[in-house]
Motif scaffolding. Structure first.
Motif, PDB file in Angstrom:
ATOM      1  N   UNK A  77       6.713 -16.024-115.090  1.00 37.87           N
ATOM      2  CA  UNK A  77       5.864 -14.728-114.470  1.00 37.87           C
ATOM      3  C   UNK A  77       5.471 -13.686-115.496  1.00 37.87           C
ATOM      4  N   UNK A  78       6.345 -13.495-116.621  1.00 42.04           N
ATOM      5  CA  UNK A  78       5.912 -12.347-117.603  1.00 42.04           C
ATOM      6  C   UNK A  78       4.806 -12.906-118.464  1.00 42.04           C
ATOM      7  N   UNK A  79       4.991 -14.308-118.778  1.00 44.35           N
ATOM      8  CA  UNK A  79       4.036 -14.863-119.716  1.00 44.35           C
ATOM      9  C   UNK A  79       2.757 -15.306-118.955  1.00 44.35           C
ATOM     10  N   UNK A  80       2.650 -15.189-117.670  1.00 48.82           N
ATOM     11  CA  UNK A  80       1.498 -15.793-116.864  1.00 48.82           C
ATOM     12  C   UNK A  80       1.338 -17.107-117.128  1.00 48.82           C
ATOM     13  N   UNK A  81       2.656 -17.752-117.064  1.00 46.82           N
ATOM     14  CA  UNK A  81       2.713 -19.334-117.453  1.00 46.82           C
ATOM     15  C   UNK A  81       3.185 -19.982-116.321  1.00 46.82           C
ATOM     16  N   UNK A  82       3.110 -19.624-114.923  1.00 49.10           N
ATOM     17  CA  UNK A  82       3.714 -20.247-113.979  1.00 49.10           C
ATOM     18  C   UNK A  82       3.224 -21.686-113.569  1.00 49.10           C
ATOM     19  N   UNK A  83       3.821 -22.299-113.020  1.00 49.24           N
ATOM     20  CA  UNK A  83       3.451 -23.526-112.408  1.00 49.24           C
ATOM     21  C   UNK A  83       2.994 -23.173-111.010  1.00 49.24           C
ATOM     22  N   UNK A  84       1.866 -23.328-110.424  1.00 48.80           N
ATOM     23  CA  UNK A  84       1.445 -22.920-109.213  1.00 48.80           C
ATOM     24  C   UNK A  84       1.012 -24.355-108.528  1.00 48.80           C
ATOM     25  N   UNK A  85       2.058 -24.501-107.239  1.00 45.75           N
ATOM     26  CA  UNK A  85       1.647 -25.721-106.424  1.00 45.75           C
ATOM     27  C   UNK A  85       0.998 -25.387-105.128  1.00 45.75           C
ATOM     28  N   UNK A  86      -0.085 -25.872-104.853  1.00 44.78           N
ATOM     29  CA  UNK A  86      -0.983 -25.361-103.909  1.00 44.78           C
ATOM     30  C   UNK A  86      -1.273 -26.448-102.772  1.00 44.78           C
ATOM     31  N   UNK A  87      -1.201 -25.978-101.568  1.00 47.44           N
ATOM     32  CA  UNK A  87      -1.588 -26.742-100.388  1.00 47.44           C
ATOM     33  C   UNK A  87      -2.563 -25.801 -99.357  1.00 47.44           C
ATOM     34  N   UNK A  88      -3.899 -26.718 -98.914  1.00 51.28           N
ATOM     35  CA  UNK A  88      -4.712 -26.017 -98.258  1.00 51.28           C
ATOM     36  C   UNK A  88      -6.026 -26.689 -98.476  1.00 51.28           C
ATOM     37  N   UNK A  89      -7.161 -26.072 -98.386  1.00 55.81           N
ATOM     38  CA  UNK A  89      -8.528 -26.646 -98.310  1.00 55.81           C
ATOM     39  C   UNK A  89      -8.913 -26.507 -99.966  1.00 55.81           C
ATOM     40  N   UNK A  90      -9.799 -27.437-100.078  1.00 54.97           N
ATOM     41  CA  UNK A  90     -10.450 -27.574-101.684  1.00 54.97           C
ATOM     42  C   UNK A  90     -11.390 -26.198-101.870  1.00 54.97           C
ATOM     43  N   UNK A  91     -12.255 -25.854-100.945  1.00 51.35           N
ATOM     44  CA  UNK A  91     -13.068 -24.668-101.306  1.00 51.35           C
ATOM     45  C   UNK A  91     -12.294 -23.369-101.402  1.00 51.35           C
ATOM     46  N   UNK A  92     -11.512 -22.981-100.468  1.00 48.41           N
ATOM     47  CA  UNK A  92     -10.446 -21.731-100.685  1.00 48.41           C
ATOM     48  C   UNK A  92      -9.986 -21.927-102.186  1.00 48.41           C
ATOM     49  N   UNK A  93      -9.523 -23.018-102.412  1.00 46.35           N
ATOM     50  CA  UNK A  93      -8.630 -23.211-103.529  1.00 46.35           C
ATOM     51  C   UNK A  93      -9.402 -22.900-105.045  1.00 46.35           C
ATOM     52  N   UNK A  94     -10.673 -23.418-104.887  1.00 41.80           N
ATOM     53  CA  UNK A  94     -11.426 -23.179-105.909  1.00 41.80           C
ATOM     54  C   UNK A  94     -12.232 -21.921-106.013  1.00 41.80           C
ATOM     55  N   UNK A  95     -12.320 -21.026-104.775  1.00 45.87           N
ATOM     56  CA  UNK A  95     -12.648 -19.776-104.803  1.00 45.87           C
ATOM     57  C   UNK A  95     -11.736 -18.784-105.480  1.00 45.87           C
ATOM     58  N   UNK A  96     -10.202 -19.131-105.291  1.00 48.04           N
ATOM     59  CA  UNK A  96      -9.215 -17.964-105.784  1.00 48.04           C
ATOM     60  C   UNK A  96      -8.582 -18.475-106.909  1.00 48.04           C
ATOM     61  N   UNK A  97      -9.199 -19.652-107.564  1.00 46.58           N
ATOM     62  CA  UNK A  97      -8.559 -20.277-108.696  1.00 46.58           C
ATOM     63  C   UNK A  97      -8.670 -19.272-109.997  1.00 46.58           C
ATOM     64  N   UNK A  98      -9.635 -18.330-110.099  1.00 51.37           N
ATOM     65  CA  UNK A  98      -9.510 -17.609-111.242  1.00 51.37           C
ATOM     66  C   UNK A  98      -8.168 -16.534-110.999  1.00 51.37           C
ATOM     67  N   UNK A  99      -7.987 -16.297-109.731  1.00 56.13           N
ATOM     68  CA  UNK A  99      -6.830 -15.358-109.682  1.00 56.13           C
ATOM     69  C   UNK A  99      -5.548 -16.119-110.079  1.00 56.13           C
ATOM     70  N   UNK A 100      -5.292 -17.576-109.511  1.00 55.93           N
ATOM     71  CA  UNK A 100      -4.200 -18.164-109.791  1.00 55.93           C
ATOM     72  C   UNK A 100      -4.193 -18.242-111.433  1.00 55.93           C
ATOM     73  N   UNK A 101      -5.207 -18.226-112.175  1.00 61.86           N
ATOM     74  CA  UNK A 101      -5.155 -18.600-113.680  1.00 61.86           C
ATOM     75  C   UNK A 101      -4.785 -17.265-114.277  1.00 61.86           C
ATOM     76  N   UNK A 102      -4.470 -16.194-113.484  1.00 59.14           N
ATOM     77  CA  UNK A 102      -4.201 -14.872-114.191  1.00 59.14           C
ATOM     78  C   UNK A 102      -2.627 -14.903-114.280  1.00 59.14           C
ATOM     79  N   UNK A 103      -2.039 -15.902-113.311  1.00 59.67           N
ATOM     80  CA  UNK A 103      -0.667 -15.828-113.286  1.00 59.67           C
ATOM     81  C   UNK A 103       0.028 -16.972-113.668  1.00 59.67           C
ATOM     82  N   UNK A 104      -0.781 -18.383-113.853  1.00 62.64           N
ATOM     83  CA  UNK A 104      -0.048 -19.537-114.027  1.00 62.64           C
ATOM     84  C   UNK A 104      -1.018 -20.077-115.056  1.00 62.64           C
ATOM     85  N   UNK A 105      -0.213 -21.336-115.422  1.00 65.14           N
ATOM     86  CA  UNK A 105      -1.217 -22.081-116.480  1.00 65.14           C
ATOM     87  C   UNK A 105      -1.352 -23.784-115.786  1.00 65.14           C
ATOM     88  N   UNK A 106      -0.287 -24.186-115.275  1.00 64.69           N
ATOM     89  CA  UNK A 106      -0.254 -25.624-114.454  1.00 64.69           C
ATOM     90  C   UNK A 106      -0.649 -25.222-113.031  1.00 64.69           C
TER      91      UNK A 106
END
Length: 292
Positions: free
Chosen positions: A130-159
């Motif tokens: 969490x401190x290093x913004x290097x979390x693994x993030x495992x996502x369930x849901x629809x493709x379009x919303x996932x792609x829309x918020x992907x830049x937000x996920x990238x700020x918190x994780x790497x995988x």
């Protein structure tokens, strides 16, 4: 995605760092926690405190939650003062708590009825990730919303991986916890064996962490065990909660999980010895109690 307002619920061991990364990237952050004092550091940096879940949901375009237990998730998502009743149509709700796959599916269905996009996105990596913004993030849901918020996920994780439909993120996290649970027994027993054999556990760790025995837990938590550092990167009490969810899901699928069941039993013994607020590496303390 444009710089929309993010509502963040939960500023514990991991959530505090995750929220900070979002603020540092320029997002306006609305904040709510059960204990306001835990949020003061983020508020000093510009986060805006909201007096209720409803107020936060009404004023946010993306709502991220990372709380303790499925019961906590239920309490903040449902009811007239909950997230789903107060979030705007077209907004995104992302539960990053490790929780029940069935609960994730229920949130998704009710959110969809209201025109809200829901993702379940539990994480792995502990306080360091969490401190290093290097979390693994495992996502369930629809493709379009996932792609829309992907830049937000990238700020918190790497995988960051979309695993499938709603609930798939939580099922993936259960796979993660199952692998960790038995692995932590091995890490604990290896450290204890090294100590009792009269070896220097630190040099033993240098030899084995890069071979076939290597794992994240061995490298990161093995060293904490050796140092007697049992501060939580991830709480024992929350790990027990995760194992219970995994066992329930496995039993529904009629999968044998003796390793997971044994790990849960030992961690529950540690919890009975007032170790619930320690980090998972504190399992070493229970082993030593058994030897006393």
């Amino acid at each position: 995605m444009n710089r929309k307002k993010i509502g963040f619920v939960g500023t514990g061991v991991m959530g505090k760092s995750m929220a900070r990364h979002l603020m540092e990237a320029g997002y306006t952050l609305n904040l709510f926690t059960r204990t306001k004092e835990k949020a003061l550091g983020l508020m000093d940096q510009g986060a805006k405190w909201k007096e209720s879940i409803a107020a936060l949901a009404e004023d946010s375009d993306i709502i991220i939650t990372i709380v303790g237990y499925p019961s906590d998730v239920e309490s903040i998502y449902f009811g007239e003062n909950g997230i789903l009743e107060n979030a705007k149509p077209g907004s995104y709700v992302i539960d990053m708590t490790t929780s029940s796959p069935l609960l994730a599916q229920t949130i998704y269905k009710q959110a969809k009825e209201k025109g809200i996009h829901a993702l379940d996105a539990p994480v792995s990596g502990g306080d360091v990730g969490a401190r290093n913004a290097a979390l693994t993030i495992m996502v369930g849901g629809d493709e379009e919303p996932f792609q829309s918020v992907y830049p937000v996920f990238e700020l918190m994780g790497q995988n960051i991986v979309l695993q499938g439909e709603s609930g798939a993120g939580q099922h993936t996290k259960m796979c993660n916890q199952i692998a960790i649970a038995s692995g932590m027994l091995g890490v604990t027993e290896a450290i204890l064996y090294a100590e009792k054999a009269g070896l220097d556990p630190k040099t033993v760790l240098q030899s084995i962490e890069f071979g076939a025995a290597g794992s994240w837990s061995l490298s990161n938590l093995g060293s904490r065990m050796i140092e007697g550092n049992f501060a939580p990167g991830f709480y024992v009490k929350h790990f027990i909660k995760d194992m219970k969810i995994a066992i329930e899901s496995a039993e529904q699928m009629q999968i044998p999980i003796p390793g997971l069941q044994l790990a849960k039993e030992l961690y529950e013994k540690l919890n009975e010895e007032e170790g619930g607020n320690d980090g998972t590496q504190a399992l070493l303390k229970y082993y030593k109690l058994m030897m006393a």
